[in-house]
Design a protein around this motif. Sequence first.
Motif, PDB file in Angstrom:
ATOM      1  N   ILE B  43       0.825  -1.206   0.000  1.00  0.00           N
ATOM      2  CA  ILE B  43       0.000   0.000   0.000  1.00  0.00           C
ATOM      3  C   ILE B  43       0.864   1.262   0.000  1.00  0.00           C
ATOM      4  CG2 ILE B  43      -1.561   1.318   1.489  1.00  0.00           C
ATOM      5  CD1 ILE B  43      -2.956  -1.441   1.942  1.00  0.00           C
ATOM      6  N   ALA B  44       1.977   1.217   0.741  1.00  0.00           N
ATOM      7  CA  ALA B  44       2.892   2.355   0.733  1.00  0.00           C
ATOM      8  C   ALA B  44       3.428   2.598  -0.679  1.00  0.00           C
ATOM      9  CB  ALA B  44       4.030   2.125   1.715  1.00  0.00           C
ATOM     10  N   VAL B  45       3.794   1.514  -1.359  1.00  0.00           N
ATOM     11  CA  VAL B  45       4.267   1.651  -2.750  1.00  0.00           C
ATOM     12  C   VAL B  45       3.165   2.231  -3.619  1.00  0.00           C
ATOM     13  CG1 VAL B  45       5.027   0.357  -4.776  1.00  0.00           C
ATOM     14  CG2 VAL B  45       5.961  -0.201  -2.536  1.00  0.00           C
ATOM     15  N   GLY B  46       1.943   1.761  -3.395  1.00  0.00           N
ATOM     16  CA  GLY B  46       0.811   2.256  -4.171  1.00  0.00           C
ATOM     17  C   GLY B  46       0.613   3.745  -3.987  1.00  0.00           C
ATOM     18  N   PHE B  47       0.737   4.210  -2.725  1.00  0.00           N
ATOM     19  CA  PHE B  47       0.595   5.644  -2.462  1.00  0.00           C
ATOM     20  C   PHE B  47       1.681   6.430  -3.177  1.00  0.00           C
ATOM     21  CE2 PHE B  47      -2.467   5.124   1.042  1.00  0.00           C
ATOM     22  CZ  PHE B  47      -3.261   6.199   0.757  1.00  0.00           C
ATOM     23  N   LEU B  48       2.893   5.867  -3.196  1.00  0.00           N
ATOM     24  CA  LEU B  48       3.994   6.510  -3.897  1.00  0.00           C
ATOM     25  C   LEU B  48       3.654   6.680  -5.380  1.00  0.00           C
ATOM     26  CD1 LEU B  48       6.760   7.437  -2.847  1.00  0.00           C
ATOM     27  CD2 LEU B  48       7.722   5.432  -3.983  1.00  0.00           C
ATOM     28  N   PHE B  49       3.086   5.616  -5.958  1.00  0.00           N
ATOM     29  CA  PHE B  49       2.681   5.682  -7.361  1.00  0.00           C
ATOM     30  C   PHE B  49       1.635   6.765  -7.576  1.00  0.00           C
ATOM     31  CE2 PHE B  49       4.606   1.531  -8.269  1.00  0.00           C
ATOM     32  CZ  PHE B  49       5.029   1.746  -9.561  1.00  0.00           C
TER      33      PHE B  49
END
Lengths: 244, 267
Positions: B43-49
């Motif tokens: 989810i953290a990676v997703g937010f970064l995207f």
Amino acid sequence: MNKSLHAFARDAGNSFRDLLPIVSVIAAFQLLVIRQPVDGLLTLVIGGLLVVAGLTFFIFGLRLALFPVGEGLAQALASKGSVFWLVLFAFVLGFGTTVAEPALIAVAGEAGAVAARAGAIDDTPESMRSYAFGLRMTVALSVGSALVLGVLRILANWSLPALIIGGYALVTLLTGIAPPEIVGIAYDSGGVTTSTVTVPLVTALGVGLASSLKGRNPMLDGFGLIAFASLTPILFVLIYGIVV
Amino acid sequence: MELLLGTLKFIASSALDVMPIAVFLFGFQWFVIGARMPNGRRIAVGFLFVVVGLGLFLVGLEQTLFPLGRLMAAQLTDPQFLLESSGRLVSELAWHDFYWVYIFAAAIGFSTTMAEPSLIAVSMKANVVSGGAIGVGGLRIAVAIGVGAGVSLGCYRIITGFPLHYFIAAGYFVVILQTIAAPKLIIPLAYDSGGVTTSTVTVPLVTALGLGLAEAVPGRSPLLDGFGLVAFASLFPIITVLAYGQLAALKERVFGSRPEAEDAKQE
């Protein structure tokens, strides 16, 4: 890894397809109707590529983060069975995402200037600022209440058309009483409140909530939160215009 | 170099926009639900995207679409251009001499809506929730037609100077009639699609068009008449999406391909 790479490539392809209509409209008008030279073609091409890349990243992240988080939280809150936390969550989500919305800050500032020129408030920077601040708070409050109302609707199974149509009937009524300068701004403020990050989260919240409650159809009950979020700002801003 | 700096600035500002939401979501998960976010890293990676994507998207728009769109809106409402295309002076123009404005408004409303990220998000969700009965493409085209028609009619209103709320009240009257007749399942989605259309891409262009038009037409004030296009752009998609549901139901009845005709909607 390979699978997500594949998904990423597909998203990129879709983004290209999504932007094609804009490019063709602008190209057609420039070539056929306006027929004036456009400078900085290279910047335009680079900018276009950035838009494609940005849209691809955003959609990819949406599926990875915003959708699962919104739905997961809605389900966790629903299984916790506490209406209080659910309502608080909805309110803070609506209020918090709206109060800092750049489009809203811009519109509120403009509204302050309009009101001063129309003589509704004193023509000083101080009173204009406080008018704009009041307007911003009004809209943020209205979006918070909209999500609370929408969540309560899903929980209590109220009729969406009755609420929405009743709301717009009220809007029509208030338009007759409100000062004319505020009307255009009020109607437009319904549109500026629902930002690109809020919409997916709110949609996931509604759908997640409706699918974790017994006897609710996510298609019938899950949607409709955004409809409230675009109705209540009009109502609240018209009232603000009448009161202030 | 300048572009790179601009890009970084936009990414930073979109991070500032997303940050409070992310903090709030993680905090709520932690304190109220009392458990860590499942798949926290993903989810953290997703937010970064999301942050990087939004930043790139906005910087790209700022470089291309917004200046071009504003320029074109100004050019199409320029008295000189209107004189050439209709052969008449501005003071003698009738509402139909602005035909290029109407065509441009419809085309730009349609095409920017097709690229609107919020609409893509909602269509994806609707597609999954309806079990594929509502197509991502079909819904987006229905909404885009609504925005195009709405913005075009909104321009007509600015040029003729009719009061905004007559149009809006009439539009909602149509919505009420359709709500009675349309298949139940499409109604909430249709109501939502009004608010979805007007975010990042469409609003700046449509507002520029409205203000340009109100300045060019004699007797219109940008303050009183320039606003309100966004209201049209959020009303008309409701009508077209309801119509999309009605058409699908009608097709169902005529061809009768499925027994559960009330619920089934095909693209």
